[in-house]
Design a protein around this motif. Structure first.
Motif, PDB file in Angstrom:
ATOM      1  N   ARG A 160       0.788  -1.223   0.000  1.00 30.24           N
ATOM      2  CA  ARG A 160       0.000   0.000   0.000  1.00 30.24           C
ATOM      3  C   ARG A 160       0.830   1.287   0.000  1.00 30.24           C
ATOM      4  O   ARG A 160       0.486   2.256  -0.661  1.00 30.24           O
ATOM      5  N   ASP A 161       1.909   1.332   0.739  1.00 35.46           N
ATOM      6  CA  ASP A 161       2.709   2.556   0.850  1.00 35.46           C
ATOM      7  C   ASP A 161       4.044   2.436   0.122  1.00 35.46           C
ATOM      8  O   ASP A 161       5.024   3.103   0.480  1.00 35.46           O
ATOM      9  N   ASP A 163       7.106   2.456  -2.831  1.00 36.97           N
ATOM     10  CA  ASP A 163       7.696   3.489  -3.689  1.00 36.97           C
ATOM     11  C   ASP A 163       7.811   2.976  -5.117  1.00 36.97           C
ATOM     12  O   ASP A 163       8.551   3.528  -5.916  1.00 36.97           O
ATOM     13  N   ASN A 166       3.130   3.223  -6.408  1.00 36.46           N
ATOM     14  CA  ASN A 166       2.649   4.560  -6.066  1.00 36.46           C
ATOM     15  C   ASN A 166       3.362   5.640  -6.873  1.00 36.46           C
ATOM     16  O   ASN A 166       2.753   6.623  -7.289  1.00 36.46           O
ATOM     17  N   ARG A 170       1.232   8.043  -9.315  1.00 37.38           N
ATOM     18  CA  ARG A 170       1.235   9.506  -9.257  1.00 37.38           C
ATOM     19  C   ARG A 170       1.612  10.105 -10.596  1.00 37.38           C
ATOM     20  O   ARG A 170       1.017  11.094 -11.046  1.00 37.38           O
ATOM     21  N   THR A 235      -5.255   2.330 -12.906  1.00 41.04           N
ATOM     22  CA  THR A 235      -5.587   3.749 -12.729  1.00 41.04           C
ATOM     23  C   THR A 235      -6.558   4.234 -13.798  1.00 41.04           C
ATOM     24  O   THR A 235      -6.985   5.379 -13.777  1.00 41.04           O
ATOM     25  N   TYR A 306      -4.957  -0.300  -3.750  1.00 42.59           N
ATOM     26  CA  TYR A 306      -4.456   1.049  -3.469  1.00 42.59           C
ATOM     27  C   TYR A 306      -4.206   1.899  -4.713  1.00 42.59           C
ATOM     28  O   TYR A 306      -4.103   3.125  -4.612  1.00 42.59           O
ATOM     29  N   LEU A 307      -4.165   1.291  -5.890  1.00 42.16           N
ATOM     30  CA  LEU A 307      -3.967   2.113  -7.091  1.00 42.16           C
ATOM     31  C   LEU A 307      -5.230   2.870  -7.499  1.00 42.16           C
ATOM     32  O   LEU A 307      -5.160   3.794  -8.306  1.00 42.16           O
ATOM     33  N   TYR A 310      -5.452   6.786  -7.716  1.00 39.13           N
ATOM     34  CA  TYR A 310      -4.930   7.585  -8.821  1.00 39.13           C
ATOM     35  C   TYR A 310      -5.887   7.654 -10.011  1.00 39.13           C
ATOM     36  O   TYR A 310      -5.540   8.177 -11.061  1.00 39.13           O
TER      37      TYR A 310
END
Length: 322
Positions: A160-161, A163, A166, A170, A235, A306-307, A310
């Motif tokens: 989830r968090d 790098d 995510n 972004r 996304t 979690y995507l 976006y």
């Protein structure tokens, strides 16, 4: 030894992987001491254990006295400290090469024979890439100081968090293209952060893992292009995939690196470009998750959770218009 009698010091226990490792150790019944430069960053973990099960202490792994204090009365230790890029305040040499040897040496001095050191696939003391070379030097230094050190080498870690997804998520939300250094052919074996945390916990519980090295990867090997296609799909974007020849990618990295001088994370560095020239997958004969009794979790099982953030409209993207 009963779990309630154990005290595990986790160096770097407040980060993306660290918070999951702390959670897994608490669930397994250990007492946990989170040793980080800023203990306030570990506040989320404080509510996950029983009263008295968690302790937070300030520790800079570059300071031997602070490391020794963090190991006081501990029965085991986990070293998760690492950085993805260098800055004027944090170097690969200090954190990846010197610190593991310091921690292992002080573990040995304190009579602690269970140390798990998290390194990375591709760690090699003779690599021309600084990240991989210092990771390799850290492994060698830790083993020289404490032969029973267990090495954990994950591929790129997702969750989830992270790098990984995510960062691209972004970028997909604001850019018309997603860059692919080297054409996007580099292969990765993304491993779920929860599986890595569970692997660390199981190695601590199993004395037979002492002195061994485990390479951790997920059930699928994916190229960078395939990972970006997954980001596009989740996304709900149709961003173009832009191949970047290696010299161009290196130039982008060179221009991005000064961001670290002002405390910002560079989107790409020359060292990261150099690492991407080699596949990041588990070696054919390496021990891995299955040897620890863990069934690897696939990227597509977790990424949609979690995507969605976006997408246009975020969590409301699937709602029909009024």
């Amino acid at each position: 030894m009963a779990r309630s009698d154990s005290l595990v010091t986790v160096f770097g226990g407040s980060g993306f992987l660290g918070s999951q490792v702390v959670r897994a150790l608490l669930k397994d019944g250990h007492r946990v001491r989170i040793a980080v430069r800023n203990p306030n960053l570990a506040f989320e973990s404080q509510t996950q254990g029983r009263v008295g099960q968690i302790q937070r202490v300030a520790c800079d792994v570059r300071d031997a006295a602070q490391v020794a204090a963090a190991l006081d009365h501990a029965t085991a230790a986990v070293n998760l400290v690492g950085v993805l890029y260098e800055s004027p305040w944090q170097s690969f040499a200090d954190l990846h090469a010197t610190a593991p040897a310091t921690i292992a040496r002080l573990c040995a001095k304190a009579g602690i024979d269970r140390l798990v050191h998290v390194s990375a696939i591709g760690a090699d003391s003779f690599s021309p890439v600084r990240y991989a070379r210092t990771k390799g030097e850290g492994e060698a230094g830790a083993r020289a100081a404490l032969a029973s050190t267990t090495m954990i080498r994950p591929s790129v870690v997702f969750g989830r968090d992270d790098d990984l997804l995510n960062r691209f998520g972004r970028l997909a939300a604001m850019s018309p293209v997603l860059p692919m250094p080297g054409g996007g052919d580099t292969r990765f074996q993304p491993v779920y952060v929860g599986d890595v945390a569970e692997a660390i916990t199981r190695t601590l519980a199993d004395p037979s893992t002492a002195g061994r090295t485990y390479e951790l990867g997920g059930p699928e090997i994916l190229s960078l292009r395939q990972i970006l296609e997954l980001v596009n799909a989740e996304t709900r974007r149709d961003r173009g995939l832009l191949p970047l020849p290696w010299p161009v990618a290196s130039a982008v990295g060179l221009m991005s690196e000064p961001l670290s001088w002002v405390g910002l994370a560079p989107p790409l560095t020359r060292d990261q470009v150099a690492m991407m020239k080699t596949d990041n997958v588990v070696s054919e004969r390496a021990a891995g998750l299955s040897d620890l009794g863990i069934e690897a979790t696939g990227l597509e099982a977790i990424a949609p959770a979690y995507l969605w953030r976006y997408r246009d409209g975020g969590q409301f993207a699937d709602m029909a218009p009024a």
